[in-house]
Design a protein around this motif. Sequence first.
Motif, PDB file in Angstrom:
ATOM      1  N   VAL A 167       0.856  -1.185   0.000  1.00  0.00           N
ATOM      2  CA  VAL A 167       0.000   0.000   0.000  1.00  0.00           C
ATOM      3  C   VAL A 167       0.890   1.232   0.000  1.00  0.00           C
ATOM      4  O   VAL A 167       1.974   1.229   0.595  1.00  0.00           O
ATOM      5  N   THR A 168       0.442   2.291  -0.665  1.00  0.00           N
ATOM      6  CA  THR A 168       1.051   3.595  -0.493  1.00  0.00           C
ATOM      7  C   THR A 168      -0.053   4.610  -0.251  1.00  0.00           C
ATOM      8  O   THR A 168      -1.238   4.251  -0.237  1.00  0.00           O
ATOM      9  N   GLU A 169       0.337   5.874  -0.037  1.00  0.00           N
ATOM     10  CA  GLU A 169      -0.671   6.907   0.193  1.00  0.00           C
ATOM     11  C   GLU A 169      -0.350   8.115  -0.689  1.00  0.00           C
ATOM     12  O   GLU A 169       0.680   8.185  -1.329  1.00  0.00           O
ATOM     13  N   MET A 170      -1.268   9.070  -0.677  1.00  0.00           N
ATOM     14  CA  MET A 170      -1.262  10.134  -1.687  1.00  0.00           C
ATOM     15  C   MET A 170       0.013  10.974  -1.705  1.00  0.00           C
ATOM     16  O   MET A 170       0.553  11.270  -2.765  1.00  0.00           O
ATOM     17  N   SER A 171       0.501  11.376  -0.536  1.00  0.00           N
ATOM     18  CA  SER A 171       1.598  12.339  -0.521  1.00  0.00           C
ATOM     19  C   SER A 171       2.903  11.748  -1.008  1.00  0.00           C
ATOM     20  O   SER A 171       3.731  12.451  -1.607  1.00  0.00           O
ATOM     21  N   ASP A 172       3.135  10.460  -0.782  1.00  0.00           N
ATOM     22  CA  ASP A 172       4.342   9.803  -1.282  1.00  0.00           C
ATOM     23  C   ASP A 172       4.164   9.409  -2.747  1.00  0.00           C
ATOM     24  O   ASP A 172       5.082   9.551  -3.567  1.00  0.00           O
ATOM     25  N   ALA A 173       2.967   8.949  -3.096  1.00  0.00           N
ATOM     26  CA  ALA A 173       2.679   8.624  -4.496  1.00  0.00           C
ATOM     27  C   ALA A 173       2.826   9.857  -5.384  1.00  0.00           C
ATOM     28  O   ALA A 173       3.158   9.763  -6.566  1.00  0.00           O
ATOM     29  N   ALA A 174       2.601  11.047  -4.793  1.00  0.00           N
ATOM     30  CA  ALA A 174       2.715  12.293  -5.550  1.00  0.00           C
ATOM     31  C   ALA A 174       4.089  12.451  -6.178  1.00  0.00           C
ATOM     32  O   ALA A 174       4.231  13.068  -7.234  1.00  0.00           O
ATOM     33  N   GLY A 175       5.114  11.912  -5.542  1.00  0.00           N
ATOM     34  CA  GLY A 175       6.470  12.082  -6.034  1.00  0.00           C
ATOM     35  C   GLY A 175       6.910  11.087  -7.068  1.00  0.00           C
ATOM     36  O   GLY A 175       8.089  11.073  -7.465  1.00  0.00           O
ATOM     37  N   THR A 176       6.013  10.250  -7.546  1.00  0.00           N
ATOM     38  CA  THR A 176       6.383   9.254  -8.559  1.00  0.00           C
ATOM     39  C   THR A 176       6.228   9.763  -9.984  1.00  0.00           C
ATOM     40  O   THR A 176       6.772   9.186 -10.912  1.00  0.00           O
ATOM     41  N   LEU A 177       5.426  10.805 -10.198  1.00  0.00           N
ATOM     42  CA  LEU A 177       4.928  11.289 -11.503  1.00  0.00           C
ATOM     43  C   LEU A 177       3.792  10.431 -12.038  1.00  0.00           C
ATOM     44  O   LEU A 177       3.274  10.710 -13.122  1.00  0.00           O
TER      45      LEU A 177
END
Length: 488
Positions: A167-177
């Motif tokens: 699982v991941t969450e929005m704020s870290d996923a934001a940095g993937t592009l």
Amino acid sequence: MFLGIDVGTSAVKALLIDENSATVAETDIPLSVSNPHPFWSEQNPADWWDATLRAIDALHRQNPGALAVTRAIGLSGQMHGATLLGEDDMPLRPAILWNDGRAKKECDALDAALPDLGLRAGVATMPGMTAPKMIWLQKHEPELFAKVRTILLPKDYIRFCLSGDKVTEMSDAAGTLWLDEESRSWNEAAIEACGLLMDQLPKLVEGSDVTGTLRRDLADRWGMTAGVIIAGGGGDAATGGIGVGAVRHGDGFISLGTSSQIFVASDRYRPKPEELLHSFTHAIPGHWFQMAVLLNGASCLQWVARLLGESDIGALLARVEAQHNAPSDILFLPYLNGERTPHNNPYARGVFFGLGSDTNREAMVQSVLEGVAFALSDAQSRLHAAGTRCELPGVIGGGARSRYWIQLISDIMGTPLARYEGAAKGPAFGAARLARLALTQEPVEDVCKKPAIEEVIEPDPARHASYQPRFAKFRRLYAALASEFTPS
């Protein structure tokens, strides 16, 4: 009790807080970075996990009673790292980190394939992001790329080790592009452009959601009860914001950690990729933030201290402060690991300019402190160009321990800065707050309160004026050298 774990670049940090947000136990376990080739930066995920186990073991030794009554765990971590698992859920190679610059050409290819990516991903395409790294792997390590079953971010690898959940969450996923920032969902076109499938990415949740429970064998190891929940958590920038109560529109802070950021919370999605700002989802529902990101912060001070053989940084800073009576004659470009805002140049490197036979170590260190402050002022200009301002940023991270450095930054930026109580706690404290939110479902504003302000540091107008010619020269020096940094 609530446990916060931050998987940083230089250390894994863990702390326990009680219902009053008071810290009852904390520890840091150091990490090292590998640079096997120029512009490469990697870490072994197994080292993160070993450090996490050792950190919680240390908390158990410090205060076993507090750990025994802990009911929720929150996670924070360095962003962008590509942690690649195979079919057996074991890492296939060292993780490629946020300050890795090998994928510049792949950024250009991604921009050509998806011209609107910056507006959807909230940031210009940069080599440190996760997506271009995967294109690089497909090109340069195709056999390994074909074996990738799951891609996790650093903190989410620790989640997997703690609970077995991908699982991941929005704020870290934001940095993937790969995240569509406005809709808070995966952008399938961006994922496909990297040669990937949707099922290779983890499930998306909010940072204050529950993602699973601690494995029973680990709970037994630390004397914890069954059913300890794990919260979504956040990338280190967002959890830093949670920790200092930067949750309302216009709240902000400056982070002086390994890297450095100027962070301003927002009530809606405001993309400004043309200003090389990061406009990302926050770790709490319905919130976003804008951020100017510098790849170099307090790490520059640690680097120069190590270079000069200075083991006591506090004593070194005291000597520098005692000698400081004017702007340094030396200019330092602090781009030891490249730069994002405002240059988006992974190839930029550190430069001392103006050394003389009379230069002493205190003068060199002063120029390093000034160089980081000049870079922050440069980044602040991009936020102002985007119409984003923060009235009184707090300063957090390891560099926040130095009042002298904060005063120097305030003088150069011309901005009042706040010193918070417990400012060095950083993202691990925010992660513990997210653990509490996940468990109790309290209103965000009731939990994410601002720390008490120890002191407001005002800029000295005369010093600010004296630094402006040096700041202009700092900018000219980078402009003159920019093309020289590019590898031949």
